[in-house]
Design a protein around this motif. Sequence first.
Motif, short mmCIF file in Angstrom:
data_model
loop_
_atom_site.label_atom_id
_atom_site.label_comp_id
_atom_site.label_asym_id
_atom_site.label_seq_id
_atom_site.Cartn_x
_atom_site.Cartn_y
_atom_site.Cartn_z
N ALA A 210 6.21 41.92 89.65
CA ALA A 210 6.91 40.89 90.41
C ALA A 210 6.06 39.63 90.37
CB ALA A 210 7.12 41.34 91.85
N LYS A 214 7.46 33.60 85.43
CA LYS A 214 7.56 34.65 84.41
C LYS A 214 7.03 34.21 83.05
CE LYS A 214 11.62 36.86 86.44
NZ LYS A 214 13.00 37.29 86.16
N HIS A 302 14.38 38.76 82.04
CA HIS A 302 15.60 38.86 82.84
C HIS A 302 15.97 40.33 82.97
CE1 HIS A 302 16.49 34.67 81.04
NE2 HIS A 302 16.01 34.51 82.26
N ILE A 303 16.63 40.68 84.07
CA ILE A 303 17.00 42.08 84.32
C ILE A 303 18.07 42.53 83.33
CG2 ILE A 303 18.15 43.60 85.98
CD1 ILE A 303 16.75 42.19 88.20
N THR A 330 9.94 40.46 87.09
CA THR A 330 11.00 40.26 88.09
C THR A 330 10.54 39.30 89.18
OG1 THR A 330 10.34 42.01 89.65
CG2 THR A 330 11.65 42.68 87.75
N ASP A 334 16.20 37.51 90.98
CA ASP A 334 16.78 38.21 89.82
C ASP A 334 18.05 38.99 90.17
OD1 ASP A 334 14.99 37.30 88.02
OD2 ASP A 334 13.72 39.08 88.02
N GLU A 335 18.02 39.65 91.31
CA GLU A 335 19.16 40.52 91.65
C GLU A 335 20.44 39.69 91.85
OE1 GLU A 335 18.52 43.55 94.52
OE2 GLU A 335 16.46 43.91 93.87
N ILE A 535 13.28 49.04 89.40
CA ILE A 535 12.40 47.90 89.68
C ILE A 535 11.67 48.07 91.02
CG2 ILE A 535 12.42 45.44 90.30
CD1 ILE A 535 14.68 45.13 88.21
#
Length: 632
Positions: A210, A214, A302-303, A330, A334-335, A535
């Motif tokens: 996390a 990124k 990216h997820i 992450t 992201d979610e 995750i």
Amino acid sequence: MSEPLEILKQYWNHQSFRTPQEEIIASVLAGQDTFGLMPTGGGKSITFQVPTLMKSGLCLVISPLIALMKDQVKNLQSKGIKALALTGGITQDEWITLLDNCQFGNYKFLYLSPERLQNDWIVDRLKSLPIELIAVDEAHCVSQWGHDFRPAYLKIAKLKTIFPKVPMLALTASATKRVQEDIIAQLQLENPKIFTKSFARENLAYMVYAVEDKVHFAQKILKKHPEPAILYVTNRKACLETVKHLEAQGISATYYHGGLSGKDKDHNMTLWMEENVQVMVATNAFGMGIDKANVKTVLHIHIPPNLENYYQEAGRAGRNGAKAYAVLLTNPSDEIHAESQFLNARCDTAFLKTVFIKLCNYFQIAFGEGIDETFSFNMLHFCTRYNFPTLKVFEALKFLDNQGIINLTKEFSEKTTLQFTISSKELIRYMSLNPNDEPLLLAILRTNPGIYDHQTAINTALLAKKTNLDEDKIIEVLHQWHHKQIIELHAKSNDAKITFNEIREDDKTINRVAKYLESQNKLKEAQLQSVFEYIHNESQCRTSQILHYFGEAPSADCGICSYCIQTKTPKKDILSLTNSILSLLASEELNSRTIEKRTNYPKEDVIFALQKLLESDRIFITATNLYSLKRH
């Protein structure tokens, strides 16, 4: 008759088989229905190609991926092996000629999409071919519980009644236990021999971090491990932006996405394969048929939409057996983005029907017509004309493609044509008044005779070379001339081709597949939830989590993933570090790089401490990706 190993050495120059290739080949040669689960990089195609070359007849290969079929045919032909693929966009007469070639031309492999089995006359023609093996690739597509269900795969089972003595080999790279059982049932495999290679990759370290920045974190990893790498992103724009960021930090990179021309794809692929650049930044369009053994790192910033996709993409690292890394980065936002991209873009039956009807109108296809017609397609133009959201339309078209109603082929092309609308005398006058335009005008006139008489296709790349102008600049000038009525310009870009596999029947077409749309939408939601769980699960070995997902019981923790490293690595004075971080954040919000500098602790320790503070709900990450103290 040659032995399997002799065939392998002769055509592939390999000295031995991988487990369980040899066992699958032996089962097929014994005339046994066979199921093979071989994770990414396991060499599935060898298991039907080798036994076919040991027999006198033909192997019928069912595959849903046109690009993969073409790639395998090309590779077989390069070895002097006769193979062909029957894909969309050809007339019935051409089909008949190609099937005649199969029957009388000593062909060894015939690749066919499952949708073609819905044509009775094609199935009748197959009966006359010397088929000795039926290979079903991407066999998970037959299961409604699979991540890429295609109803046309349900038709494959009828081949068992047509060829009762011909063994069927079902192959997949990713299937849960439930999907494996469903494949065997749906294909009606008779007492199949089952071979499953473990999903465990002992040399691959799964890492989840996390982080707030990124790309910066990815740069550190890529500098620490300067070997070949793949960095996956979710869209074309991110490809270009990420390459720019990496190159600004001295990391060589190129990119790959579905919107590139075939020439650009090949060029960028060669750059990376020959290691003229370190990193391939790519969307999920990249990876099929990639055989590069020394990839050290696969990064996802990216997820991914599901763990099946993630496992396959991550598995492109470390195929040479050396230690490699699969890193998923992450942050809290992201979610929301993943749900927006993968769930909110889902379409319902009403929207699907609207898109299909508008698509038929767009190409002027009348009711009851359209079968086997192929059209160039510009997604942006289509969405703009009908005021459709692009992502949602793409999901609708992908679903229609999966159902076999259309074939959607990503294939970028651009064609520019023009014709002069003023006389040569007026053109000379224009050049004398606009000397900056003269080099381009002369280059066009010299390379395109007849441009006064009719619309002529021009090569903008060649013109750029001749005039030392950027291609974009040439396009801009052409549009200016068009507005000044010096030329009549037609510039058309296409990013796909669409082939209609059925006649247009609107309600009947869509109502038939509506039930599958509903179940697929529910499955996508469950699969994305599994990614979120992966995750957030900080209390279990990452490899064990993946193995559990695919129904495999791990014997022990892997010892090399991010969880295992954290649990076995003693942290130096971690309490002192967490107190220092809390003290810093009491006065201002900071990013991890600033915290590293101010605390003078190693990066790994700082990340570990920040994750623990996040888990204990003592800090949080702001919308601007800074760490902030939680005020209770």
